[in-house]
Scaffold this motif. Sequence first.
Motif, short mmCIF file in Angstrom:
data_model
loop_
_atom_site.label_atom_id
_atom_site.label_comp_id
_atom_site.label_asym_id
_atom_site.label_seq_id
_atom_site.Cartn_x
_atom_site.Cartn_y
_atom_site.Cartn_z
N LYS A 118 0.83 -1.22 0.00
CA LYS A 118 0.00 0.00 0.00
C LYS A 118 0.87 1.26 0.00
O LYS A 118 0.62 2.20 -0.77
N PHE A 119 1.87 1.29 0.86
CA PHE A 119 2.70 2.49 0.98
C PHE A 119 3.83 2.52 -0.05
O PHE A 119 4.12 3.58 -0.62
N GLU A 120 4.48 1.39 -0.26
CA GLU A 120 5.65 1.39 -1.15
C GLU A 120 5.26 1.56 -2.63
O GLU A 120 6.10 1.89 -3.45
N SER A 121 4.01 1.30 -2.97
CA SER A 121 3.57 1.49 -4.36
C SER A 121 3.06 2.92 -4.61
O SER A 121 2.70 3.27 -5.74
N ASP A 122 3.02 3.73 -3.57
CA ASP A 122 2.57 5.13 -3.68
C ASP A 122 3.80 6.03 -3.76
O ASP A 122 4.55 6.16 -2.80
N SER A 123 3.99 6.67 -4.90
CA SER A 123 5.22 7.46 -5.12
C SER A 123 5.33 8.64 -4.18
O SER A 123 6.42 9.20 -4.01
N THR A 124 4.22 9.04 -3.55
CA THR A 124 4.27 10.17 -2.61
C THR A 124 4.57 9.73 -1.19
O THR A 124 4.83 10.55 -0.32
N LEU A 125 4.53 8.40 -0.94
CA LEU A 125 4.73 7.88 0.42
C LEU A 125 5.80 6.78 0.50
O LEU A 125 6.19 6.38 1.60
N SER A 126 6.25 6.29 -0.65
CA SER A 126 7.19 5.17 -0.65
C SER A 126 8.47 5.51 0.10
O SER A 126 8.96 6.63 0.04
N LEU A 127 8.98 4.52 0.83
CA LEU A 127 10.16 4.70 1.67
C LEU A 127 11.36 3.90 1.14
O LEU A 127 12.46 4.01 1.69
N ASN A 128 11.15 3.12 0.09
CA ASN A 128 12.22 2.29 -0.50
C ASN A 128 12.92 1.44 0.56
O ASN A 128 14.14 1.30 0.56
N SER A 129 12.10 0.87 1.45
CA SER A 129 12.69 0.15 2.58
C SER A 129 12.82 -1.35 2.34
O SER A 129 13.59 -2.02 3.03
N ILE A 130 12.08 -1.89 1.38
CA ILE A 130 12.05 -3.34 1.17
C ILE A 130 12.85 -3.74 -0.06
O ILE A 130 12.71 -3.13 -1.12
N ILE A 131 13.69 -4.76 0.09
CA ILE A 131 14.48 -5.28 -1.03
C ILE A 131 13.92 -6.62 -1.52
O ILE A 131 13.91 -6.90 -2.71
N ALA A 132 13.47 -7.47 -0.60
CA ALA A 132 12.98 -8.81 -0.98
C ALA A 132 11.95 -9.28 0.03
O ALA A 132 11.91 -8.81 1.18
N LEU A 133 11.08 -10.20 -0.42
CA LEU A 133 10.11 -10.83 0.47
C LEU A 133 10.24 -12.34 0.37
O LEU A 133 10.51 -12.87 -0.72
N ASN A 134 10.03 -13.00 1.47
CA ASN A 134 10.10 -14.46 1.51
C ASN A 134 8.87 -15.04 0.81
O ASN A 134 7.75 -14.90 1.31
N PRO A 135 9.04 -15.70 -0.34
CA PRO A 135 7.88 -16.19 -1.09
C PRO A 135 7.07 -17.25 -0.35
O PRO A 135 5.91 -17.50 -0.69
N LEU A 232 14.05 6.29 2.73
CA LEU A 232 13.57 7.58 3.19
C LEU A 232 12.96 7.47 4.58
O LEU A 232 12.43 6.43 4.96
N ASN A 233 13.03 8.56 5.32
CA ASN A 233 12.57 8.60 6.72
C ASN A 233 11.07 8.89 6.77
O ASN A 233 10.62 9.92 6.25
N PRO A 234 10.25 8.04 7.40
CA PRO A 234 8.81 8.28 7.44
C PRO A 234 8.40 9.52 8.22
O PRO A 234 7.30 10.04 8.04
N TYR A 235 9.28 10.04 9.08
CA TYR A 235 8.97 11.25 9.83
C TYR A 235 9.22 12.51 9.00
O TYR A 235 8.79 13.60 9.40
N GLY A 236 9.90 12.35 7.88
CA GLY A 236 10.17 13.47 6.98
C GLY A 236 10.87 12.95 5.74
O GLY A 236 12.10 12.90 5.69
N ARG A 237 10.09 12.53 4.74
CA ARG A 237 10.65 11.93 3.52
C ARG A 237 11.57 12.93 2.82
O ARG A 237 11.15 14.02 2.45
N ALA A 238 12.83 12.53 2.66
CA ALA A 238 13.84 13.36 2.00
C ALA A 238 14.12 14.66 2.77
O ALA A 238 14.82 15.54 2.28
N GLU A 239 13.56 14.77 3.97
CA GLU A 239 13.80 15.93 4.83
C GLU A 239 14.79 15.58 5.94
O GLU A 239 15.73 16.31 6.21
N PHE A 240 14.54 14.43 6.60
CA PHE A 240 15.42 13.96 7.67
C PHE A 240 16.20 12.74 7.19
O PHE A 240 15.69 11.92 6.42
N GLU A 241 17.42 12.59 7.69
CA GLU A 241 18.21 11.40 7.35
C GLU A 241 17.58 10.15 7.98
O GLU A 241 16.93 10.22 9.02
#
Length: 548
Positions: A118-135, A232-241
Amino acid sequence: MKKSLLFLFASLVLISCKNQENETEFQFKKYDETAALEAQRNHKNGRMKFKLFQSKVLDMNEVYKPFQSELKKFSDEEYNNLKPLILEQDIPTLQRHVKDGTLSYEKLTIFYLYRIRKFESDSTLSLNSIIALNPNVLKEAREKDANKSNVSEFSMYGMPVLLKDNINTKEMPTTAGALALQRNYSKSDAFIVEKLRANGALILGKVNLSEWAYFFCSGCPLGYSAIGGQTLNPYGRAEFETGGSSSGSGVAVAANFAVAAVGTETSGSITSPSSQNSVVGLKPTIGVLSRTGIVPISSTLDTPGPMTKNVIDNAIFMNAMRGFDQNDSKSKEIDEEYVQNGFRNSFKGKRIGVFKPLLTDSIYALNIEKMRKVGVEIVEITPPEISFNGFVTLLNIDMKYDLPKYLSENADKSLFIKNVKDVIEFNKKDSLLRAPYGQQLFEGIERDQTTIAELEVIKENLKTEANKYLQALESEDLDAILSINNYHSGIAAVSFHPTLTVPMGYKTSGEPISLTFVGKPFEERNLLELGYAFEQLTKARKMPKNYQ
């Protein structure tokens, strides 16, 4: 009859369209990031002048393929109904929900899969946090439901967790964020992953990190990897490290993408992202948790550790990962139970040190005063000047020898890279894709000609100096010394002191800030007791507002 057929046809078309909407609603699509990158050029923090956001190699639609049919059946209404049962809840609460039948391990797992998508597929909210999922994770969750029996509230059984992507798993490659390791399919799990599975935990997937655990490029963004893109940081996307190098671990826990995550630390790589993302992170004493099957920087300083939303979960997670590993020369036999029917919510009789120079920080000073008011004996410390020469050399020489050892013993045998030099040469062939911020630290490893004998002297000097800095732990008989974020992580690392980071508030900008407890070696239980009492006193953690 004709009207009935027309109605039936219309209904089928409507159902078909609805299913198509469900399939496309959460598709992962590349977006134009030109304007966002242009805005980043004015960021006051030089490390946050990004060259890219999105991964150029990862296709999350492929990552989600194994779950398509299950997710079609899971509605937004079901997701919203489960939110109050799951979001921000600790493990004992989740286990009680399963026990009383209002939740199952399968529902818990599909909730997280749905939420991530839901979040990672939304370009305004994605955090690029996931690399892989266990199938296999949903199948494994159903097995946990079928086989559960008298599960303790303080158990990892059935709990979906994420791993930093430098930790080996059989089902997913272990990349350390690097394209050179993109097809690193290890034949066995890391030791701590074996322990987690043995204790019933569900391995949900792998998270992004600062590539090669942030010992790769110099002055580059925290949380960037060629595989995963820019975390990206959920408390401030591209604002906070995001903090690093366990960036994805901190971000994913903060955003409630799993019950918990494993991070790794050499110097600050758990405390930093835990602090920046308002989560609890424990960097144990070296030897408490195994490092076998983890892509290394330094066999001297590396350790995995738990990253969670609260202290109780942290202790439960520690219990599930611990165990003596004969293949790790630093591994210790630890009999400690990190949680047993919870913690005492009390600071009674505690003596805690504070660094005088940090009292100028208003949030730090305010929290010290809160502790003083409930009976903590506060001892102010003026730390001595010390020399920290040789720290990078320690990392250089350890990495020079430890990476080939991992590649030889724990990595996919078909990998073409065998050492640091091979990685450097590989990246040079397409540096824009493979190393857009350079690989200065790897090049420094290759240039460093320090001998093993010289390295031992450096290690001993660093340890002596760091012990001098923290000498009040012994001389003043302190239970802990309090720091901010990862300010003293390097000192704690080379002197082999554990650290526990607990949220303590937010700056006026909204950026999280945390209190870090530095303890005596192998006194993790005591640190967790202190952290729990502080957590209950302050209840500082808040969910990021756009991820509720």
